[in-house]
Design a protein around this motif. Structure first.
Motif, PDB file in Angstrom:
ATOM      1  N   GLY A   1     -95.070 -49.641 -33.728  1.00  0.00           N
ATOM      2  CA  GLY A   1     -93.801 -49.315 -34.384  1.00  0.00           C
ATOM      3  C   GLY A   1     -93.049 -48.291 -33.564  1.00  0.00           C
ATOM      4  O   GLY A   1     -93.096 -48.304 -32.339  1.00  0.00           O
ATOM      5  N   GLY A   2     -92.360 -47.382 -34.232  1.00  0.00           N
ATOM      6  CA  GLY A   2     -91.607 -46.342 -33.552  1.00  0.00           C
ATOM      7  C   GLY A   2     -92.414 -45.067 -33.415  1.00  0.00           C
ATOM      8  O   GLY A   2     -93.046 -44.628 -34.371  1.00  0.00           O
ATOM      9  N   THR A   3     -92.403 -44.485 -32.217  1.00  0.00           N
ATOM     10  CA  THR A   3     -93.109 -43.221 -32.013  1.00  0.00           C
ATOM     11  C   THR A   3     -92.172 -42.024 -32.076  1.00  0.00           C
ATOM     12  O   THR A   3     -92.599 -40.911 -32.405  1.00  0.00           O
ATOM     13  N   ASP A   4     -90.898 -42.244 -31.743  1.00  0.00           N
ATOM     14  CA  ASP A   4     -89.925 -41.146 -31.672  1.00  0.00           C
ATOM     15  C   ASP A   4     -88.626 -41.636 -32.308  1.00  0.00           C
ATOM     16  O   ASP A   4     -87.767 -42.208 -31.631  1.00  0.00           O
ATOM     17  N   VAL A   5     -88.520 -41.440 -33.614  1.00  0.00           N
ATOM     18  CA  VAL A   5     -87.370 -41.962 -34.355  1.00  0.00           C
ATOM     19  C   VAL A   5     -86.814 -40.876 -35.270  1.00  0.00           C
ATOM     20  O   VAL A   5     -87.515 -39.928 -35.646  1.00  0.00           O
ATOM     21  N   ARG A   6     -85.562 -41.003 -35.631  1.00  0.00           N
ATOM     22  CA  ARG A   6     -84.909 -40.013 -36.480  1.00  0.00           C
ATOM     23  C   ARG A   6     -85.593 -39.912 -37.840  1.00  0.00           C
ATOM     24  O   ARG A   6     -86.183 -40.862 -38.330  1.00  0.00           O
ATOM     25  N   MET A   7     -85.489 -38.739 -38.451  1.00  0.00           N
ATOM     26  CA  MET A   7     -86.000 -38.473 -39.795  1.00  0.00           C
ATOM     27  C   MET A   7     -87.523 -38.558 -39.871  1.00  0.00           C
ATOM     28  O   MET A   7     -88.089 -38.794 -40.933  1.00  0.00           O
ATOM     29  N   ALA A   8     -88.195 -38.366 -38.727  1.00  0.00           N
ATOM     30  CA  ALA A   8     -89.656 -38.383 -38.695  1.00  0.00           C
ATOM     31  C   ALA A   8     -90.142 -37.519 -37.542  1.00  0.00           C
ATOM     32  O   ALA A   8     -89.451 -37.394 -36.522  1.00  0.00           O
ATOM     33  N   PRO A   9     -91.326 -36.927 -37.663  1.00  0.00           N
ATOM     34  CA  PRO A   9     -91.858 -36.153 -36.540  1.00  0.00           C
ATOM     35  C   PRO A   9     -92.150 -37.074 -35.349  1.00  0.00           C
ATOM     36  O   PRO A   9     -92.703 -38.154 -35.519  1.00  0.00           O
ATOM     37  N   PRO A  10     -91.794 -36.659 -34.128  1.00  0.00           N
ATOM     38  CA  PRO A  10     -92.185 -37.440 -32.951  1.00  0.00           C
ATOM     39  C   PRO A  10     -93.704 -37.446 -32.781  1.00  0.00           C
ATOM     40  O   PRO A  10     -94.407 -36.559 -33.278  1.00  0.00           O
ATOM     41  N   VAL A  11     -94.197 -38.424 -32.051  1.00  0.00           N
ATOM     42  CA  VAL A  11     -95.647 -38.560 -31.893  1.00  0.00           C
ATOM     43  C   VAL A  11     -96.236 -37.354 -31.156  1.00  0.00           C
ATOM     44  O   VAL A  11     -97.388 -36.976 -31.412  1.00  0.00           O
ATOM     45  N   ASP A  12     -95.465 -36.709 -30.271  1.00  0.00           N
ATOM     46  CA  ASP A  12     -95.992 -35.531 -29.584  1.00  0.00           C
ATOM     47  C   ASP A  12     -96.134 -34.339 -30.530  1.00  0.00           C
ATOM     48  O   ASP A  12     -96.961 -33.448 -30.279  1.00  0.00           O
TER      49      ASP A  12
END
Length: 345
Positions: free
Chosen positions: A121-132
């Protein structure tokens, strides 16, 4: 046992409440009737990432999940046996992998054996913590609580197609150590990572430079800048994640690159966010706080930690956890901060 009715519009009333409601039902063994899901949002009901999160938690948690479809505003969940093993989940869009894990990890810790997760899915998307942020801030807190989770971010993915891939190995740990973080202690270093995929190097460099400028009066700030290629990322995007390591804590701040938003503004925003935590003397940043509550509620002792602000997300999670688990929360002003205490019932 009768189903516990939970109003999905309570408090913050977003996807986090729905994810945690199913997770807590699985952990506690309490059947759930969740209604009014995201009722106050512009598009009420379950979206793709919420749906994946609920189905994932229910699959690992066993039992029966009814009504979980796109747009659904109510679901029923009858918990079962939480099983170890290998699982793969695909959000199908750029929906956040990290938010799926928000509801999945607490369940996996109660499995009857190790859990191996593969999520796309998405790793770095708005309204969510980035995977890093997950890698550099959140998981280190779990490690301090005795939780063993190994994560590999194999491919980054961005809006609108996703395509990121994250794998985790989770060892069972149904009763973690208490979370004790009242005083951060002396600052040791500020570091981070600023990255883009399939975009020029000057973009992450500008984000990093702007963040460093905001934090210039602290000791040297070291932010790694990276451009990801075809094997490391699908699509174009980016993010910047900062961490401040102190004697007793790790504080984080993060933001995701957005089309049309200057790199300098992104860097300044994340720099000011981290600076606010440092200036306040907080031991846990406001974003990690609401995510750690569900683990502190299962600890084998009293947890205490200090935050600079009690967000609506945090208040909502406190209310929700108390519906399922025999635990008491107290929140009170303390030395210019707020101290949260979590006591087993």
């Amino acid at each position: 046992m009768s189903r516990l009715p939970i109003d999905g519009s309570f408090g913050e009333g977003g996807g986090q409440l729905s994810r945690y409601a199913v997770a807590l039902a699985a952990i506690s063994g309490r059947p759930l009737y969740l209604r009014n899901i995201r009722a106050r949002r512009a598009k009420p009901g379950l979206m793709a990432q919420h749906l994946t999160a609920l189905r994932a938690a229910a699959e690992v948690g066993g039992g029966l999940l009814e009504g979980a479809e796109l747009g659904a505003t109510e679901i029923y969940y009858e918990p079962g046996r939480i099983r170890g093993g290998e699982y793969h989940f695909d959000v199908g869009t750029a929906g956040s992998i990290v938010l799926v894990l928000q509801g999945l990890l607490p369940v996996a810790l109660h499995a009857d054996g190790p859990v191996h997760l593969s999520i796309t899915g998405g790793t770095d998307v708005r309204m969510a913590p980035p995977v890093d942020y997950l890698r550099l801030v959140f998981l280190p807190w779990l490690v301090r609580m005795g939780v063993r989770v190994h994560m590999e971010s194999l491919r980054h993915g961005y809006y609108p197609k996703g395509g990121g891939l994250v794998q985790l190995q989770v060892e069972p740990c149904s009763s973690p150590r208490p979370l004790l973080a009242e005083a951060p202690g002396a600052l040791q270093r500020i570091s981070g990572v600023s990255h883009v995929a399939h975009l020029p190097l000057h973009i992450p460099e500008r984000m990093a430079a702007a963040a460093s400028a905001v934090l210039a009066d602290f000791d040297a700030v070291q932010i790694e800048t990276r451009v990801l290629g075809d094997t490391e990322a699908f699509g174009t995007g980016g993010a910047i994640v900062l961490t401040a390591e102190t004697e007793n804590s790790v504080l984080g701040a993060a933001t995701v690159a957005e089309r049309g938003v200057p790199a300098e503004r992104l860097g300044e925003d994340v720099g000011h966010s981290l600076r606010a935590e440092l200036n306040a003397g907080a031991a846990i940043d406001i974003h990690a706080c609401d995510q750690l509550l569900i683990y502190a509620a299962q600890a084998r002792g009293i947890s205490r930690f200090a935050v600079r602000k009690v967000t609506e997300h945090t208040r909502t999670v406190i209310w929700l956890v108390e519906q399922f688990l025999p635990v008491r929360f107290s929140v009170e002003p303390w030395q210019g901060l707020y101290r949260i205490e979590v006591s087993p019932g």
